[in-house]
Design an enzyme around this catalytic site. Sequence first.
Site, short mmCIF file in Angstrom:
data_model
loop_
_atom_site.label_atom_id
_atom_site.label_comp_id
_atom_site.label_asym_id
_atom_site.label_seq_id
_atom_site.Cartn_x
_atom_site.Cartn_y
_atom_site.Cartn_z
N LYS A 174 35.62 71.84 32.94
CA LYS A 174 36.32 72.15 34.20
C LYS A 174 36.99 70.85 34.65
CE LYS A 174 36.89 72.38 38.31
NZ LYS A 174 38.14 71.82 38.85
N GLY A 227 33.14 62.15 39.70
CA GLY A 227 34.01 62.45 40.84
C GLY A 227 33.49 61.77 42.09
N SER A 228 33.81 62.36 43.22
CA SER A 228 33.48 61.74 44.50
C SER A 228 32.02 61.99 44.88
CB SER A 228 34.39 62.32 45.58
OG SER A 228 34.14 63.72 45.69
N ASN A 229 31.51 61.18 45.82
CA ASN A 229 30.12 61.34 46.24
C ASN A 229 29.86 62.64 46.98
OD1 ASN A 229 30.20 58.46 45.58
ND2 ASN A 229 28.13 58.54 46.40
N VAL A 231 31.24 65.59 46.67
CA VAL A 231 31.11 66.72 45.75
C VAL A 231 29.88 66.52 44.85
CG1 VAL A 231 32.20 67.93 43.82
CG2 VAL A 231 33.57 67.24 45.79
N GLY A 232 29.72 65.32 44.33
CA GLY A 232 28.63 65.06 43.37
C GLY A 232 27.25 65.32 43.95
N GLU A 249 28.40 60.59 38.02
CA GLU A 249 29.01 59.26 38.16
C GLU A 249 29.99 59.36 39.31
OE1 GLU A 249 28.48 56.38 37.12
OE2 GLU A 249 27.01 56.81 35.55
N CYS A 283 37.58 54.06 39.33
CA CYS A 283 36.28 54.00 40.00
C CYS A 283 35.77 52.58 40.03
CB CYS A 283 35.28 54.92 39.32
SG CYS A 283 35.18 54.61 37.56
N GLU A 384 35.07 54.13 50.14
CA GLU A 384 35.99 54.11 48.99
C GLU A 384 37.36 54.64 49.45
OE1 GLU A 384 35.55 57.03 45.76
OE2 GLU A 384 35.58 55.35 44.37
P1 NAP Z 1 36.31 65.15 43.23
O1 NAP Z 1 37.21 65.65 44.27
O2 NAP Z 1 34.89 64.93 43.56
O3 NAP Z 1 36.44 66.18 42.01
C1 NAP Z 1 35.80 65.97 40.77
C2 NAP Z 1 35.71 67.29 40.04
O4 NAP Z 1 34.78 68.16 40.71
C3 NAP Z 1 37.01 68.07 39.99
O5 NAP Z 1 37.12 68.75 38.75
C4 NAP Z 1 36.84 69.05 41.12
O6 NAP Z 1 37.68 70.18 41.05
C5 NAP Z 1 35.39 69.42 40.95
N1 NAP Z 1 34.77 70.06 42.13
C6 NAP Z 1 35.13 69.95 43.43
N2 NAP Z 1 34.33 70.71 44.21
C7 NAP Z 1 33.44 71.32 43.38
C8 NAP Z 1 32.37 72.24 43.58
N3 NAP Z 1 32.04 72.68 44.79
N4 NAP Z 1 31.69 72.68 42.50
C9 NAP Z 1 32.01 72.24 41.27
N5 NAP Z 1 33.01 71.37 41.02
C10 NAP Z 1 33.72 70.90 42.06
O7 NAP Z 1 36.84 63.77 42.61
P2 NAP Z 1 38.33 63.38 42.27
O8 NAP Z 1 39.10 63.22 43.54
O9 NAP Z 1 38.85 64.28 41.22
O10 NAP Z 1 38.13 61.94 41.58
C11 NAP Z 1 38.05 60.73 42.29
C12 NAP Z 1 36.61 60.27 42.43
O11 NAP Z 1 36.01 60.13 41.15
C13 NAP Z 1 36.46 58.93 43.09
O12 NAP Z 1 35.43 58.98 44.04
C14 NAP Z 1 36.05 58.01 41.93
O13 NAP Z 1 35.31 56.87 42.30
C15 NAP Z 1 35.25 58.93 41.10
N6 NAP Z 1 35.14 58.43 39.73
C16 NAP Z 1 33.94 57.88 39.32
C17 NAP Z 1 33.79 57.38 38.04
C18 NAP Z 1 32.50 56.79 37.56
O14 NAP Z 1 32.28 56.70 36.36
N7 NAP Z 1 31.61 56.37 38.45
C19 NAP Z 1 34.88 57.43 37.15
C20 NAP Z 1 36.08 57.98 37.61
C21 NAP Z 1 36.19 58.49 38.89
P3 NAP Z 1 39.06 70.21 41.89
O15 NAP Z 1 39.94 69.21 41.26
O16 NAP Z 1 39.54 71.59 41.71
O17 NAP Z 1 38.74 69.87 43.31
#
Ligand code: NAP
Length: 492
Positions: A174, A227-229, A231-232, A249, A283, A384
């Site tokens: 996904k 992804g973000s905290n 959501v995670g 992560e 990230c 962030e």
């Molecule tokens: P995000 O908004 O948290 O989304 C991540 C993924 O989760 C997307 O595929 C999103 O789908 C999905 N998602 C959202 N809500 C969900 C739910 N209720 N149930 C299941 N899946 C759901 O993050 P992002 O904006 O794409 O990415 C940026 C973030 O990623 C930043 O915080 C960054 O620090 C972090 N990141 C961390 C690392 C690491 O290794 N630590 C690496 C890269 C990025 P949708 O796109 O449809 O919302």
Amino acid sequence: MTTYRNFISGKWVESTSTRTAANVNPANTDDVLGTVRQATRDEARAAVEAAANAFRDWRATPAPTRGRIVAKAARLLEENKEEVAQLLTREEGKTIAESRGELQRSINVAEFCAGEARRLNGETIPSELPLNFAYTIKQPIGVVACVTPWNFPVAIPIWKIAPALVAGNTVVFKPASITPATAVRITEIFEAAGIPAGVLNLVLGSGSEAGDEIINHPAVKAISFTGSNGVGIRLYEQASRRGAKVQCEMGGKNPVIVLEDADMDLAVESTAQGAFGSSGQRCTATSRAVVVNEVADEFVQRLAKRAQSMRLGAGADPQTEMGPSVDENQFKTVLSYIDVGREDGATLVCGGERASVDGLDKGYFVHPTVFDHVTPDMRIAREEIFGPVLSVLRVRDFDHAMEVANDCEYGLSSSIFTNDAARIFRFVDEIETGMTHINSPTTGGEAHVPFGGIKGTGIGDREQGSTALDFYTDLKVVYVDYTGRKREGNLY
Ligand code: NAP
Ligand code: MG
């Protein structure tokens, strides 16, 4: 105009959903790459069921055979490297050099994982008892969901899908809603590499609907999320309640420490690279510079000069040093944090606004921004931002720098600029991050080295490197007794 399709049970299938979204080039919003239909809950469920049905045969396929498919995917990625890099730049906005780098990282990871297929070794353990021994085997878990963000839309899926497949799991992928084109290309590459039907499934849909359906499906035994905290943590709560294995992560607020003896050229250039590379959307991006008073004026002045000299533009232009924010949401978030920084009393040194000259007006460009005199309680020091915004925090000395650097809920990456070995090793010992760099930017990593964070950033096993397969396997312990007699010792 392309309408992206889902890949379920070895077939490309058009979604029946009426909810659509345009996939837009963030450097020029007139350039539309295609349309996504947001998968329905039924479609997400069909993908999970396809993966569940394919598990038995894939589990029984020898690991080296599984590895050969991943090796083939690595070769195909290599053959299509330039085309996928161009697509990545057009879809996500990063510079073409950054896209090529991301592709190479993906190839390296896939090659590494393919090799691991021949090293799914357990341990043999001598027993406390005579004529007994124990051993361990690593076994696949079942259906794994890979939920990924948009900022590394090729590398992150590859570093989850490749180890998941090598370990013998079937996958529901996904991707982030706003980067469907690269997700489709990755899936096509695995298809061309010979992945059997149902072993890898792609669902293009929103997190709140398709994503939610997948992570709460009882057949999904493990979820690897980046992804973000916000959501995670919610995903972790939900999935762990039903006993699923979860790896998250999440965000970062990565500090660089600059001490008085630092090589100033190196510190300035590396901080600029870490803060403004990929438009601050890594990230591991540098978002706090913790600088001792003695050299702070010089550092800020030189960094601002470097920031102002950065060439903004479409990533496809090889002269471009920094591309746009990925979409309107992210762009607005960055601009609103700049307002917050100003309102909280930080000193805006450079940037601080959208870039709209020279044909940049159709993209989401923000000038590289430096705030000075940021204090640890300000929001721009704690949250962030995920954009080209650097906060400079001035400190008295090394001890004060460590205190400020560690005063943070996140713990992903960090770096230090100094030539004093004693302070380097104290820093390595005391810094609260999962990865750290000495005299180099907070960003970057290698395919065969573990990757991930601590504190608020990371939950579960580390990805990549020697630990890449840990999350994707269950460990089974086997006791073997060849005495042929009733057990007499070890009665607990
Ligand atoms: P995000 O908004 O948290 O989304 C991540 C993924 O989760 C997307 O595929 C999103 O789908 C999905 N998602 C959202 N809500 C969900 C739910 N209720 N149930 C299941 N899946 C759901 O993050 P992002 O904006 O794409 O990415 C940026 C973030 O990623 C930043 O915080 C960054 O620090 C972090 N990141 C961390 C690392 C690491 O290794 N630590 C690496 C890269 C990025 P949708 O796109 O449809 O919302
Ligand atoms: Mg897009």
